[in-house]
Enzyme design. Structure first.
Site: not given
Ligand code: 5GP
Length: 181
Positions: A46, A166, A153-154, A132, A100-101, A160, A104
């Site tokens: 991402g 993407r 969710f984006v 987020k 990081e993208d 993706d 969350d």
């Molecule tokens: P975390 O471990 O912080 O919960 O999740 C991080 C990863 O979850 C991000 O790097 C991404 O790959 C995925 N992710 C979390 N929220 C989104 C979202 O809104 N859209 C997309 N496409 N991926 C997300």
């Protein structure tokens, strides 16, 4: 491009807004890391579009490397993710900037930071395009944030849904029917 744009209900962050913010981040990081030659570690897949733009807005020498981790889905309580592709570079005594993208829950980042710290880098910081914050489960330090976004969710700009979208140049929210399959 037109056909995938049809799946987007709403543009959350436009291409111009992204480019302006990424330019600012590139300048800020360049100032903060002058003389340090950091390693930019992008978390696949991402973060690739963000990395490509960000590094071109940076004016200092950088090394680039990639890390790929499995998702923790089904194991959310432990927050354990697995490294699928490890770094090629030795990060001992190096300044690491994780790219990081989106952060969350923070579980992925927290695991990556814990793992990389055992390799004795000089310092690890985090640069995330999106945050987020309201969804955070573990407290992770995010040093550079592009945009804070609500719990939606984006897709786009590297992110993706089922390996699609993407290549959208903006960040958008998908139509409900698409997410429900
Ligand atoms: P975390 O471990 O912080 O919960 O999740 C991080 C990863 O979850 C991000 O790097 C991404 O790959 C995925 N992710 C979390 N929220 C989104 C979202 O809104 N859209 C997309 N496409 N991926 C997300």
């Amino acid at each position: 491009m037109i056909s995938i744009c049809r799946d987007v209900e709403r543009v959350l962050i436009s291409e111009e807004e992204i480019q302006n913010r990424v330019r600012e981040l590139g300048r800020q990081i360049s100032g903060d890391y002058r003389g340090k030659r950091p390693i930019l570690v992008a978390v696949l897949r991402g973060a690739i579009v963000f990395l490509c733009d960000l590094m071109r807005y940076m004016s200092i020498p950088v090394t680039v490397d990639f890390l790929s981790v499995s998702s923790y889905s089904g194991h959310i309580q432990t927050g354990v993710v697995r490294i699928l592709k490890d770094l090629d570079e030795n990060i001992e005594k190096r300044y690491v900037i994780l790219i990081e993208d989106i952060v969350d829950t923070g579980l992925t980042l927290s695991y990556i930071i814990k793992t990389l710290k055992t390799r004795n880098p000089a310092h690890i910081s985090v640069c995330a395009l999106l945050d987020k914050r309201s969804r955070r489960v573990v407290d992770v330090p995010v040093d550079y944030v592009g945009f804070e976004i609500p719990d939606e969710f984006v897709v786009g700009y590297g992110m993706d849904y089922n390996q699609k979208y993407r290549n959208l140049p903006f960040i958008g929210v998908l139509r409900r029917e698409i997410l429900q399959g």
